[in-house]
Design a protein around this motif. Sequence first.
Motif, short mmCIF file in Angstrom:
data_model
loop_
_atom_site.label_atom_id
_atom_site.label_comp_id
_atom_site.label_asym_id
_atom_site.label_seq_id
_atom_site.Cartn_x
_atom_site.Cartn_y
_atom_site.Cartn_z
N LEU A 203 35.46 85.70 43.22
CA LEU A 203 34.10 85.61 42.69
C LEU A 203 33.08 85.61 43.84
N ASN A 204 33.39 84.86 44.91
CA ASN A 204 32.48 84.84 46.05
C ASN A 204 32.33 86.23 46.65
N PHE A 205 33.47 86.93 46.72
CA PHE A 205 33.44 88.27 47.29
C PHE A 205 32.55 89.19 46.46
N TYR A 206 32.66 89.04 45.14
CA TYR A 206 31.80 89.82 44.24
C TYR A 206 30.34 89.57 44.57
N ARG A 207 29.98 88.27 44.73
CA ARG A 207 28.57 87.95 45.01
C ARG A 207 28.15 88.47 46.38
N ALA A 208 29.08 88.42 47.34
CA ALA A 208 28.73 88.89 48.68
C ALA A 208 28.49 90.40 48.69
N VAL A 209 29.23 91.14 47.83
CA VAL A 209 29.04 92.59 47.80
C VAL A 209 27.80 92.94 46.98
N VAL A 210 27.64 92.29 45.81
CA VAL A 210 26.57 92.66 44.89
C VAL A 210 25.23 92.06 45.31
N LEU B 269 19.57 88.94 51.05
CA LEU B 269 20.35 88.45 52.18
C LEU B 269 20.78 86.99 52.03
N PRO B 270 19.88 86.06 51.65
CA PRO B 270 20.34 84.68 51.48
C PRO B 270 21.48 84.55 50.48
N ASP B 271 21.47 85.40 49.44
CA ASP B 271 22.58 85.39 48.48
C ASP B 271 23.90 85.70 49.16
N ARG B 272 23.89 86.72 50.01
CA ARG B 272 25.14 87.10 50.69
C ARG B 272 25.59 86.00 51.64
N ILE B 273 24.63 85.39 52.34
CA ILE B 273 25.02 84.32 53.26
C ILE B 273 25.62 83.16 52.48
N LEU B 274 25.00 82.83 51.35
CA LEU B 274 25.51 81.73 50.53
C LEU B 274 26.93 82.04 50.06
N ALA B 275 27.17 83.32 49.69
CA ALA B 275 28.49 83.71 49.22
C ALA B 275 29.52 83.55 50.34
N VAL B 276 29.16 83.99 51.55
CA VAL B 276 30.11 83.89 52.66
C VAL B 276 30.36 82.43 53.03
N ASP B 277 29.28 81.63 52.95
CA ASP B 277 29.39 80.19 53.22
C ASP B 277 30.39 79.54 52.25
N THR B 278 30.25 79.86 50.97
CA THR B 278 31.18 79.32 49.98
C THR B 278 32.60 79.83 50.22
N MET B 279 32.67 81.09 50.66
CA MET B 279 33.99 81.68 50.89
C MET B 279 34.73 80.95 52.00
N HIS C 12 27.34 83.70 38.11
CA HIS C 12 26.61 84.10 36.90
C HIS C 12 25.27 83.42 36.64
N LEU C 13 24.79 82.56 37.54
CA LEU C 13 23.45 82.00 37.31
C LEU C 13 22.38 83.04 37.65
N LYS C 14 21.14 82.75 37.18
CA LYS C 14 20.14 83.82 37.17
C LYS C 14 19.46 84.09 38.52
N ASP C 15 18.96 83.04 39.19
CA ASP C 15 18.25 83.33 40.43
C ASP C 15 18.85 82.54 41.59
N PHE C 16 18.38 82.86 42.80
CA PHE C 16 19.02 82.29 43.99
C PHE C 16 18.97 80.78 44.01
N TYR C 17 17.82 80.20 43.61
CA TYR C 17 17.68 78.76 43.73
C TYR C 17 18.63 78.03 42.80
N MET C 18 18.92 78.62 41.63
CA MET C 18 19.90 78.00 40.74
C MET C 18 21.30 78.21 41.27
N ARG C 19 21.54 79.38 41.85
CA ARG C 19 22.88 79.64 42.40
C ARG C 19 23.23 78.68 43.52
N LEU C 20 22.21 78.21 44.22
CA LEU C 20 22.45 77.31 45.34
C LEU C 20 23.12 76.01 44.90
N HIS C 21 22.88 75.59 43.66
CA HIS C 21 23.40 74.30 43.21
C HIS C 21 24.93 74.29 43.14
#
Lengths: 89, 165, 130
Positions: free
Chosen positions: A19-26, A30-40, C30-39
């Motif tokens: 799931l993390n990998f999916y988020r990192a690719v999709v 940029l902060p989304d990808r970093i968060l995904a790698v961090d969780t990974m 599957h959450l909607k925006d970045f700030y919610m995904r952070l939780h």
Amino acid sequence: MIDMALWIALALFCAAVVLNFYRAVVGPSLPDRILAVDTMYMNSIALIVLFGIWVDNKDYFEAALLIAMLGFVSTIAVCKYLLRGDIIE
Amino acid sequence: MIPPIRWLPMPVLSLLLLVVWLLLQQSVALGQWILGGVLAILIPVICRPFWERQPTIKRPLKLVGYFFRVLGDIVTANLQVSKLILDPRGRMRPAFVEYPLTLKESFPITILASTITMTPGTVSAHLRLDGKTLLIHALDVGDINALIDDIHQRYERPLLEIFES
Amino acid sequence: MLNTVIEGVIAFMLVAGGAFAFIGSLGLTHLKDFYMRLHGPSKTTTLGVGCTLIGSLIYFSQEDGPIVQELLITIFAFITAPVSAHMLAKSALHHKLKPDPRTRGNPVELESEKPKHTIEEAPQGDSPLP
């Protein structure tokens, strides 16, 4: 009993990494990808520890500790870069 | 002339370093004590210029109580967030909350921000440069004022008593 | 008897850790925006990994004496997770990522910047230079 739990936990962590990998690719930003790698990397720590239990060898903790420290530092460094365009001010 | 250095500028940090070193080495041999002791004295002396002010712990006992309260809240927070994530209807009421700080020193503010992130439904997002407001993102909040009041009563007041009183 | 209880505790810790980490990653997906995904990752995954580490700590402690190394990783994870979450939120605010439309509250950091000087306001004439 532990064998069973080990398999369940391994399956769950592997699914989490996928799931993390999916988020990192999709990830749209940029902060989304970093968060995904961090969780990974957090999940990979758990995977290494579970592998250590599986082969019954406790030397794998040092690898887990190294991943934890390097992962934290690299996350902070990349965030700093995004914030300022520079890592060391 | 070289200004005199106090050899133990941060006794708590030195003790922590020594304990962590012994735990990492998994032994209490004499050599490990000596090596750990040297590191525990050298590292704080080198790091001293980076610390602006020493945090002073006025009431250590309350700190222990605070630690266990936060530990309990972390478990509650996780159950709550898991419930919100797994809820198929996805009813969430996200909000940005501006939290007015009464703490003044940077170390207690850091602890407060970390506590807010680890406890139910809130992530600290930004500390304004004036050091007086903390921007919090909450996942599911009904009454914003109740949330601010709750954080103040539950976490900030104990920290105020422990560090600044 | 005691062994069975300890085994049960270890098994519970491992499965609970896995479940928490999985739920955190599900929230990330599957959450909607970045700030919610952070939780999800900042709380749930940290506790999940912590549970797994404590499970393995008990597992290795029952064989030969107490081992506390894993506790260090757990403490480290719990100290660092809020810091990296804070930094990520800060960089997201810096990039002005759009929050979900349902989000209440409108922080100054997310408002689009206005240009400070327009051309008309710029000082004209009376140049100090000869």
